[in-house]
Design an enzyme around this catalytic site. Structure first.
Site, PDB file in Angstrom:
ATOM      1  N   ASP A 154      29.749  69.379  72.616  1.00  0.00           N
ATOM      2  CA  ASP A 154      29.487  70.547  71.808  1.00  0.00           C
ATOM      3  C   ASP A 154      29.664  70.265  69.922  1.00  0.00           C
ATOM      4  OD1 ASP A 154      29.491  72.803  73.290  1.00  0.00           O
ATOM      5  OD2 ASP A 154      31.383  72.636  73.981  1.00  0.00           O
ATOM      6  N   TYR A 183      41.543  67.843  84.664  1.00  0.00           N
ATOM      7  CA  TYR A 183      41.051  66.303  84.499  1.00  0.00           C
ATOM      8  C   TYR A 183      41.226  65.625  83.067  1.00  0.00           C
ATOM      9  CZ  TYR A 183      37.197  67.361  80.998  1.00  0.00           C
ATOM     10  OH  TYR A 183      36.505  67.409  79.755  1.00  0.00           O
ATOM     11  N   ARG A 184      42.058  66.321  82.313  1.00  0.00           N
ATOM     12  CA  ARG A 184      42.013  65.740  80.829  1.00  0.00           C
ATOM     13  C   ARG A 184      42.998  66.419  80.172  1.00  0.00           C
ATOM     14  NH1 ARG A 184      36.737  65.811  77.189  1.00  0.00           N
ATOM     15  NH2 ARG A 184      37.574  64.428  75.450  1.00  0.00           N
ATOM     16  N   TYR A 239      42.921  67.415  72.545  1.00  0.00           N
ATOM     17  CA  TYR A 239      43.663  66.647  73.374  1.00  0.00           C
ATOM     18  C   TYR A 239      44.351  65.422  72.625  1.00  0.00           C
ATOM     19  CZ  TYR A 239      40.407  68.617  76.791  1.00  0.00           C
ATOM     20  OH  TYR A 239      39.477  69.352  77.639  1.00  0.00           O
ATOM     21  N   HIS A 255      43.598  74.583  69.086  1.00  0.00           N
ATOM     22  CA  HIS A 255      43.437  75.128  70.321  1.00  0.00           C
ATOM     23  C   HIS A 255      43.807  74.045  71.286  1.00  0.00           C
ATOM     24  CE1 HIS A 255      39.269  73.504  69.716  1.00  0.00           C
ATOM     25  NE2 HIS A 255      39.361  73.235  71.198  1.00  0.00           N
TER      26      HIS A 255
END
Lengths: 497, 497
Positions: A146, A445-446, A87, A364
């Site tokens: 994670d 959502y993000r 992000y 990613h």
């Protein structure tokens, strides 16, 4: 939008920050700044590069940073640890911004054993909180995502999740301390009373509740947060279901929803294709579907709950259910990733999985859409996404996090950040998919810094009422537009098109 | 503060409202207005009287009311049903305000059986929602407060509570539609996407979450709300514990907290002195302490949970535990108040209890303080409050609602609203107690219109940072100060001292 820091003002700001906080607290060398780039942007790009990193050590130093930024009209971009990878990491939306790193504000200020909460600063990582609880023999578990290297506050403010019954992180925050753009310090909830005994135990205010304003936001800098913790259970059961037939997805999701609504499953289960969620490590390339879930509590109750879950899921053709059980004092025996994350034990194992495709330069993006927790709807969405991904060069790789009434349907695009064409293709594909999904009612959502405006655009109700409302708040709370301009598509007046 | 509606503007506004909404939608006779006074203010007082009641039937009519109020600078005061008794009922903080009654906006717009939620309008009462769910054979239970006649939205926005696992009402709200003071319509959360499938299933936004701003607030008028509902359990157990010795209070509260933290007790238990919480009706004047709790789920699990609770509580000297068990299809057999409220069945039984002291003119005030859910702290607070009440003419009558980490310690002052001296003494006593408790860190979570400024004053952190923040928002969102001025101590600029 192409907006950059004014160089002269930037130089003066950096000098003023050195005077105010000391030279050690301000980094400007290109070598240093390289570490703070978006790790998954094309390696050759300098689009999301900061001009400096300043590291305040106290609320007073945060206030000093804000005073200087207001005086010189420079842009800041704040992070706790800067591990918001996929992000944007620690990178700013606006090139040349000064990064405000809160890594040095890293104290666990209080652990309340009776009320099962901690009061922490934004530099506290999941590793730190976990270690602190273990070292103090507190009978409390933190929920972790994670990777354990991120900031607890940073993750929570981005609506991050973990996998225990406390995995809905935004719902576990209780009591924020926020430094507003003008340097004023606000405490939310009953922290508005200076000697309140319940700032981190009771989540609402007298009058409006303000905490929500500071999630995924550029309205203030959060400097303290209460976080609710889970009482250590007598036993912990790490469970899974495995199946190969797509036809089981719908019934399985509906069955898990009912188990969640009745309170039998209280954690956040994960459904995935191609990832091992059963015995052994969470490796990729597995054939078939897996569901991961967990149970916690008294031994007899957990046994009974497991039988309920097993019966409900094995009633679906082709589904096989398994488990591992740990007593509370067997926590050191917990080894594999699935058992660790559901048991609140932070690690870095998944980093290796992320790096499978192209080695350490693997990037990613996570396309993270919100859908209803209804089997038939998920099955349709999987079908839609498979068809859409088939139009691209990227495979459909998916993990689906189950909340109580909704789900986060997260598909991941892997690419080689040294390969400019492939990297750009991944970002373009993300945009294509996000817009297609929004068209049918599935919001993100993000998102990453590159797509914040695009995603904000999809929130179109009543001529983008939420954006207009956010802009009104932004102009009121941060009239100089110094705090994280562009975050989540919220721009200050001077930078709006 | 003495502020009244400008009479000439008020007359013009009433006329404009009649033209816009029809004469039927505007009440002005003194007989009509009497019904909307604070029912627990001194009967002879006209201090909290409105000048008119307007009843919009749609969002468009709410917008018309706001347009007129902005043009003529008149004050509004909004309610769903106006049953906020003990906190002012439907009465306005500012004499002469025009009441906006949302009673006619009373549709249940959607019930989602899979995802266990309803989308409702503010005129929907707890009775209405319950009846709607029964009539449609939905396997869903609403959480209800002590009296069933109130607005679900109104109660929720005041941080009201019920007694099932969904009893923390503010936490069950998911997705608000709000008409802002300027008439603009905002939908919170993922309702910001016009076709979103998860407005009432997923509680957060992309970007800041705005819902909290509209709780106990005068920043907007909420016209729709999603409310999460409980899946009908196989069985429902209504349980209680009884004891006489004060020494058991501390250990009992700590034991219940641990049962709540581990997930065995998931509802909101009530601890009280002098109220029957066991068999039969919830009458007052009982001798001793009672705790009420409930369990829900599969029959075998509820049996096992009950044994855990029984063993934990009966381990405390002098505590005796009991229960009644109902299958889901025995709901019509549920008769007494304790069983009804913990089973989500609305009623009006408690009204009789409230009227015990002085007949139908009995008034009462609830001193509702927030404390930590720690036995020793509660024991000290009981001792403090007993000593403080002993300095007054009122007895200490108490009900304590247990949340997971905090408690609402609610003591009730009964008085005869025909007796001016006694009524004024009750209000003065409330102020005395509220200030004493604030001094030691126990805030009030909700108060009557008479004490909103006093309670707001106790939120003193950083020179009343919350008040200053609320005033900044108020002046931005409602520059003419038309919406519920003074609510929770938030005044528009023109009315600040």
């Amino acid at each position: 939008m192409s907006v950059e820091l004014n160089d002269a003002a930037g130089e003066r700001a950096i000098e003023a920050l050195r005077v105010a906080l000391g030279a050690d607290a301000v980094l400007t060398s290109s070598e240093n700044l390289r570490e703070y780039r978006d790790p998954y942007d094309f390696k050759g790009s300098d689009e999301y590069t900061a001009s400096a990193v300043v590291t305040p050590r106290s609320v007073e130093e945060v206030q000093a940073v804000l005073r200087i930024a207001n005086e010189l009209h420079v842009r800041l971009w704040t992070f706790g640890q800067g591990r918001n990878n996929a992000y944007g990491g620690s990178a700013p939306r606006v090139k040349g911004s000064i990064l405000v790193s809160l890594r040095e504000m890293n104290r666990v200020l209080e652990v309340n054993d009776d009320l099962a909460y901690a009061l922490i600063e934004p530099g506290v990582r999941f590793f730190d909180l976990h270690d602190h609880l273990r070292a103090g023999n507190h009978r409390l578990w933190a929920s972790i995502p994670d990777l354990g290297w991120g900031s607890v506050i940073g993750n929570t403010l981005e609506y991050g999740r973990g996998y225990t019954p406390y995995g809905e992180h935004p719902a576990t925050a209780c009591g924020l301390e926020v430094v507003l753009a003008n340097g004023d310090v606000l405490r939310t909830g009953v922290g508005g009373m200076s000697n309140s005994k319940t700032w981190n135990a009771y989540p609402w205010s007298f009058g409006p509740s303000h905490a929500g304003l500071f999630f995924q936001s550029n309205f203030g800098i959060v400097t303290k947060m209460g976080v609710w913790l889970m009482r250590q259970p007598e036993v912990y059961l790490s469970g899974w279901a495995r199946f190969h037939d797509d036809d089981a997805v719908g019934p399985l999701v509906d069955a898990v929803r009912e188990l969640m609504l009745e309170g039998t499953i209280r954690n956040l289960p994960l459904l995935a294709y191609g990832i091992n969620l059963g015995e052994g490590e969470a490796t990729v390339g597995e054939d078939g579907w897996g569901l991961r879930f967990a149970l916690y509590g008294r031994a007899g109750m957990v046994d009974a709950q497991y039988e309920i879950v097993r019966a409900a899921l094995e009633a679906i053709a082709g589904v096989e259910v398994g488990r591992r059980l740990f007593r509370w004092d067997e926590r050191d025996k917990v080894e594999n990733h699935n058992d660790k994350v559901q048991g609140g034990i932070p690690g870095m194992e998944l980093m290796d999985v992320f790096m499978t495709a192209y080695g350490e330069d693997t990037g990613h993006l996570d396309l993270s859409i919100v859908g209803p927790l209804i089997g038939s709807d998920l099955v349709e969405r999987i079908s839609t996404l498979r068809a859409l991904y088939a139009q691209t060069e990227f495979p459909y790789l998916v993990g689906i996090l189950l909340l109580q009434r909704s789900l986060l349907h997260i598909s991941t695009l892997f690419f080689d950040t040294k390969d400019e064409r492939q990297t750009r293709a991944a970002y373009d594909t993300y945009a294509f998919l996000a817009e297609e999904l929004a068209r049918t009612g599935y919001p993100i959502y993000r998102t990453n810094i590159q797509h914040m405006d695009l995603v904000a655009d999809t929130f179109d109700f009543n001529n983008h009422a939420q954006r207009r409302f956010n802009e009104l708040l932004k102009d009121t709370l941060d009239p100089n537009g110094i705090l994280s301009p562009g975050k989540q598509g919220i721009w200050p007046k001077a930078m709006r098109g």
